[in-house]
Scaffold this motif. Structure first.
Motif, mmCIF file in Angstrom:
data_model
loop_
_atom_site.group_PDB
_atom_site.id
_atom_site.type_symbol
_atom_site.label_atom_id
_atom_site.label_comp_id
_atom_site.label_asym_id
_atom_site.label_seq_id
_atom_site.Cartn_x
_atom_site.Cartn_y
_atom_site.Cartn_z
ATOM 1 N N GLN A 29 1.037 -53.982 -11.299
ATOM 2 C CA GLN A 29 1.108 -54.787 -12.525
ATOM 3 C C GLN A 29 1.940 -56.049 -12.328
ATOM 4 O O GLN A 29 3.126 -55.970 -12.012
ATOM 5 C CB GLN A 29 1.718 -53.948 -13.656
ATOM 6 N N PRO A 30 1.346 -57.233 -12.516
ATOM 7 C CA PRO A 30 2.133 -58.472 -12.556
ATOM 8 C C PRO A 30 2.890 -58.525 -13.886
ATOM 9 O O PRO A 30 2.322 -58.238 -14.941
ATOM 10 C CB PRO A 30 1.077 -59.587 -12.485
ATOM 11 N N VAL A 31 4.168 -58.918 -13.847
ATOM 12 C CA VAL A 31 4.996 -58.859 -15.052
ATOM 13 C C VAL A 31 5.848 -60.109 -15.218
ATOM 14 O O VAL A 31 6.130 -60.826 -14.259
ATOM 15 C CB VAL A 31 5.928 -57.618 -15.026
ATOM 16 N N ALA A 58 5.430 -52.935 -9.979
ATOM 17 C CA ALA A 58 5.359 -54.166 -10.764
ATOM 18 C C ALA A 58 5.990 -55.296 -9.965
ATOM 19 O O ALA A 58 6.963 -55.077 -9.228
ATOM 20 C CB ALA A 58 6.080 -53.996 -12.093
ATOM 21 N N PHE A 59 5.452 -56.493 -10.069
ATOM 22 C CA PHE A 59 6.062 -57.638 -9.388
ATOM 23 C C PHE A 59 6.142 -58.814 -10.347
ATOM 24 O O PHE A 59 5.234 -59.045 -11.146
ATOM 25 C CB PHE A 59 5.316 -58.008 -8.100
ATOM 26 N N LYS A 60 7.243 -59.534 -10.251
ATOM 27 C CA LYS A 60 7.526 -60.592 -11.217
ATOM 28 C C LYS A 60 6.770 -61.875 -10.888
ATOM 29 O O LYS A 60 6.751 -62.328 -9.744
ATOM 30 C CB LYS A 60 9.028 -60.884 -11.272
ATOM 31 N N ILE A 61 6.176 -62.437 -11.925
ATOM 32 C CA ILE A 61 5.499 -63.732 -11.830
ATOM 33 C C ILE A 61 6.489 -64.810 -12.244
ATOM 34 O O ILE A 61 7.047 -64.762 -13.340
ATOM 35 C CB ILE A 61 4.260 -63.762 -12.741
ATOM 36 N N GLY A 117 -3.561 -53.775 -13.289
ATOM 37 C CA GLY A 117 -3.599 -54.036 -14.718
ATOM 38 C C GLY A 117 -2.535 -55.019 -15.148
ATOM 39 O O GLY A 117 -1.512 -55.181 -14.470
ATOM 40 N N GLY A 118 -2.771 -55.669 -16.265
ATOM 41 C CA GLY A 118 -1.797 -56.621 -16.762
ATOM 42 C C GLY A 118 -2.036 -56.956 -18.218
ATOM 43 O O GLY A 118 -3.086 -56.620 -18.804
ATOM 44 N N TYR A 119 -1.059 -57.640 -18.788
ATOM 45 C CA TYR A 119 -1.072 -58.000 -20.207
ATOM 46 C C TYR A 119 -1.231 -59.505 -20.350
ATOM 47 O O TYR A 119 -0.633 -60.279 -19.613
ATOM 48 C CB TYR A 119 0.245 -57.553 -20.851
ATOM 49 N N SER A 120 -2.044 -59.931 -21.312
ATOM 50 C CA SER A 120 -2.214 -61.345 -21.618
ATOM 51 C C SER A 120 -2.836 -62.071 -20.414
ATOM 52 O O SER A 120 -3.869 -61.655 -19.914
ATOM 53 C CB SER A 120 -0.866 -61.952 -22.037
ATOM 54 N N LEU A 121 -2.220 -63.140 -19.920
ATOM 55 C CA LEU A 121 -2.770 -63.830 -18.758
ATOM 56 C C LEU A 121 -2.814 -62.931 -17.534
ATOM 57 O O LEU A 121 -3.688 -63.077 -16.675
ATOM 58 C CB LEU A 121 -1.963 -65.094 -18.442
#
Length: 232
Positions: A29-31, A58-61, A117-121
């Protein structure tokens, strides 16, 4: 679950894993900062609603408006553009993140399934990635930005490679006066119809949640991952 904070190729990563067990599924998950704050609750929700053995990475964008979008379009407010660096982010997942996870998780390489998976963009990015690579058993696009310029044109002219796709949206998200954002409801309804007739897709669903775009993002993500863990 054990929680580790890692640095992989300079990116901040958070790994949730069960020790001394073979991981069957790796959720990726990109976060952003908000997502990071909600990850503990998201992982708790998944653990309470599924018995399968999973890890979550999870990895930070750092640049939300550039690293998750596959092509440029004007920002919704103010000057400037969304970027076109989604390809670099996907390359990081494939070439750096996944190989590095083998050092920390007991992975039976032939059996493990990767779910993105991810949220929004980040949801839009996850869906787009499902058209680029066949390494993901499932894709979760949670409140995904399917209002994005030319997205519907893209999905009509390409075939997704992931076999299982979860979509969800808040029932108030399309009820906005913003001309572009208001398209999200019609677009996601049309999109699920496209997925339903795709020969490549085994399972897909459009799940409706109560509230606007910013409500219960952790639970919505958890629901998406639980559905994919049950169906992949």
């Amino acid at each position: 679950m054990k929680k580790l904070n890692l640095k992989i190729e300079g990116k901040e990563c958070i790994l949730y894993m069960k020790e001394n067990e073979n991981t069957e599924y790796v959720l990726i998950q990109p976060v952003d900062e908000h997502d990071i704050d909600a990850l503990d609750n998201e992982v708790r929700y998944i653990s309470e609603n599924i018995s399968k053995n999973f890890s979550l990475a999870a990895f930070k964008i750092d640049d939300w408006n550039s690293e998750l979008t596959p092509w440029e379009m004007p920002l919704l407010r103010g000057k400037g553009n969304f970027g076109n660096e989604a390809g670099k982010t996907l390359e990081f997942i494939k070439e750096k993140l996944i190989p590095s996870l083998a050092e920390f998780i007991n992975i039976q390489e032939k059996n493990v399934k990767y779910i993105l998976g991810g949220y929004s963009l980040a949801g839009l990015f996850s869906l787009w990635s499902g058209y680029q690579e066949d390494i993901f058993a499932g894709i979760a696009g949670v409140s995904p930005s399917v209002w994005y310029k030319d997205w519907m044109k893209f999905v009509k002219n390409n075939e997704i490679l992931a076999k299982n796709v979860y979509l969800s949206l808040g029932d108030l998200e399309e009820k906005t006066k913003h001309q572009i954002l208001s398209k999200i409801g019609d677009n996601i309804r049309e999109y699920i119809e496209i997925l339903e007739i795709s020969e490549n897709v085994k399972n897909c669903i459009l799940d409706w949640n109560e509230g606007n775009h910013f409500r219960d993002s952790d639970i919505r993500m958890g629901k998406g991952f639980v559905w994919l863990l049950e169906n992949c």
